[in-house]
Write a protein that holds these residues in place. Sequence first.
Motif, mmCIF file in Angstrom:
data_model
loop_
_atom_site.group_PDB
_atom_site.id
_atom_site.type_symbol
_atom_site.label_atom_id
_atom_site.label_comp_id
_atom_site.label_asym_id
_atom_site.label_seq_id
_atom_site.Cartn_x
_atom_site.Cartn_y
_atom_site.Cartn_z
ATOM 1 N N PHE A 69 0.815 -1.223 0.000
ATOM 2 C CA PHE A 69 0.000 0.000 0.000
ATOM 3 C C PHE A 69 0.849 1.274 0.000
ATOM 4 O O PHE A 69 0.311 2.375 0.016
ATOM 5 C CB PHE A 69 -0.974 -0.023 1.191
ATOM 6 C CG PHE A 69 -2.011 -1.106 1.052
ATOM 7 C CD1 PHE A 69 -3.059 -0.954 0.156
ATOM 8 C CD2 PHE A 69 -1.913 -2.287 1.768
ATOM 9 C CE1 PHE A 69 -4.001 -1.956 -0.013
ATOM 10 C CE2 PHE A 69 -2.854 -3.297 1.612
ATOM 11 C CZ PHE A 69 -3.897 -3.133 0.715
ATOM 12 N N ASP A 70 2.155 1.111 0.010
ATOM 13 C CA ASP A 70 3.058 2.259 -0.012
ATOM 14 C C ASP A 70 3.317 2.684 -1.464
ATOM 15 O O ASP A 70 3.053 1.917 -2.388
ATOM 16 C CB ASP A 70 4.385 1.836 0.648
ATOM 17 C CG ASP A 70 5.175 3.042 1.119
ATOM 18 O OD1 ASP A 70 4.679 4.180 0.939
ATOM 19 O OD2 ASP A 70 6.273 2.836 1.653
ATOM 20 N N LEU A 75 9.113 1.350 -9.297
ATOM 21 C CA LEU A 75 8.150 0.702 -10.200
ATOM 22 C C LEU A 75 7.407 1.765 -11.016
ATOM 23 O O LEU A 75 7.239 1.626 -12.239
ATOM 24 C CB LEU A 75 7.167 -0.140 -9.379
ATOM 25 C CG LEU A 75 6.089 -0.886 -10.159
ATOM 26 C CD1 LEU A 75 6.709 -1.867 -11.145
ATOM 27 C CD2 LEU A 75 5.152 -1.646 -9.212
ATOM 28 N N GLU A 76 6.975 2.827 -10.348
ATOM 29 C CA GLU A 76 6.226 3.880 -11.057
ATOM 30 C C GLU A 76 7.090 4.513 -12.151
ATOM 31 O O GLU A 76 6.618 4.758 -13.264
ATOM 32 C CB GLU A 76 5.743 4.952 -10.069
ATOM 33 C CG GLU A 76 4.599 4.443 -9.213
ATOM 34 C CD GLU A 76 4.027 5.491 -8.259
ATOM 35 O OE1 GLU A 76 4.159 6.697 -8.538
ATOM 36 O OE2 GLU A 76 3.449 5.085 -7.238
ATOM 37 N N GLU A 87 -1.018 0.445 -16.259
ATOM 38 C CA GLU A 87 -0.443 -0.215 -15.079
ATOM 39 C C GLU A 87 0.001 0.825 -14.052
ATOM 40 O O GLU A 87 -0.167 0.641 -12.847
ATOM 41 C CB GLU A 87 0.758 -1.092 -15.463
ATOM 42 C CG GLU A 87 0.407 -2.353 -16.242
ATOM 43 C CD GLU A 87 0.229 -2.117 -17.743
ATOM 44 O OE1 GLU A 87 0.243 -0.943 -18.176
ATOM 45 O OE2 GLU A 87 0.063 -3.118 -18.477
ATOM 46 N N LEU A 88 0.525 1.939 -14.555
ATOM 47 C CA LEU A 88 0.972 3.021 -13.667
ATOM 48 C C LEU A 88 -0.210 3.547 -12.854
ATOM 49 O O LEU A 88 -0.119 3.722 -11.620
ATOM 50 C CB LEU A 88 1.588 4.143 -14.514
ATOM 51 C CG LEU A 88 2.079 5.372 -13.759
ATOM 52 C CD1 LEU A 88 3.253 5.012 -12.850
ATOM 53 C CD2 LEU A 88 2.510 6.474 -14.732
ATOM 54 N N ARG A 92 -0.605 3.372 -8.799
ATOM 55 C CA ARG A 92 -0.793 4.619 -8.031
ATOM 56 C C ARG A 92 -2.086 4.581 -7.226
ATOM 57 O O ARG A 92 -2.145 5.072 -6.103
ATOM 58 C CB ARG A 92 -0.827 5.813 -8.971
ATOM 59 C CG ARG A 92 0.564 6.205 -9.412
ATOM 60 C CD ARG A 92 0.568 7.584 -10.042
ATOM 61 N NE ARG A 92 1.924 7.957 -10.386
ATOM 62 C CZ ARG A 92 2.270 8.618 -11.475
ATOM 63 N NH1 ARG A 92 1.356 8.987 -12.350
ATOM 64 N NH2 ARG A 92 3.534 8.921 -11.695
ATOM 65 N N SER A 93 -3.131 3.994 -7.823
ATOM 66 C CA SER A 93 -4.436 4.007 -7.143
ATOM 67 C C SER A 93 -4.375 3.224 -5.828
ATOM 68 O O SER A 93 -5.097 3.525 -4.888
ATOM 69 C CB SER A 93 -5.527 3.444 -8.052
ATOM 70 O OG SER A 93 -5.305 2.066 -8.258
#
Length: 323
Positions: A69-70, A75-76, A87-88, A92-93
């Motif tokens: 959840f962080d 990855l982003e 996917e980004l 993020r969501s």
Amino acid sequence: MHQTPRKAVIPAAGLGTRLLPATKAQPKEMLPLVDRPAIQYIIEEAVAAGLDDILVITGKSKWSIEDHFDKSFELEKHLESSGKFEELELVRSISDLAELHYVRQGEPLGLGHAVSMARQHISDESFAVLLADDIMITDHPLLSDMLTLHDRHQCSVLALMEVPHESISLYGCVAYEDTDESGVVRITGITEKPEPDEAPSNYAVIGRYIFTPEIFECLDQIKPGRNGEIQLTDGISLLLTKQPVLGYIIKDGRFDVGTKIDYLTAIVELALAREDLGPQFLGILREILARFDKSPLAPAAPRRLARVVKAFTSKLPHRSRSK
Ligand code: UTP
């Protein structure tokens, strides 16, 4: 005066022994149901009911819950630079879902003990508890209805489900009186995992609760009970001597994904309900079932699977017709 709760507590510090060996080195709450870990469904359910301040009770080997959840900068960045914008957005969501807090339960001393770890964060407000291994797959807004009941009656509310008499020894079980409201009962007693002969009813407590803050004093006062654990059930039993507690009855849609059979069933249900996977997966399941039906050694499990497929197909007749 109690206010509308906006905080939820998710105990997730248990050892998950019923899913061993999968849970030896990873939390059962992080096991995937299709493409999301179980605990993400729970947090999404809480947020959908307006509970956006969430405290997760974690423990040893549970760091991956916090990681999930962080924010994940590397990855982003990678997804952005490789043009994987869908996917980004997805990644993020997850970190924007809710205001998440964590507290560690040093030792898994029982569900009551886990809930008592939330005292400082909750302070003197009412709050919800959602068990991380009880997944609700239903359109019914269970949590919202329980919050409405809490607001109307200013008391704790437990979710209840009728279970087969012989299975009641797996659950906390309540004695109750009917009220004027359909599906709402007044709880008069509660027992942890009673033998069927001693059970006061066939109504089991399932993993959704709204508590007034007085539950904390009760949890402080109780001694270790069944299995030497601080049992939430014993805390509720004491709460009942001080203030009314209501039960809200649900009919179905609950899966204890801490057990192998419900874990499998929940995956099938969730996959079939997905627009991107459901139709193809249904076809595959039919093929598998046809193969099993031909086998003289067909065990009972595929029959249950067949029931799930049938139930899903009957829910969505337009889809099966178009095939
Ligand atoms: P369970 O009894 O279903 O979880 O507790 P468990 O102990 O992990 O399960 P098994 O029997 O060993 O397979 C219900 C919920 O309460 C949490 C669990 O993580 C689960 O979500 N829990 C339980 C705690 O947070 N702390 C505890 O000490 C016990």
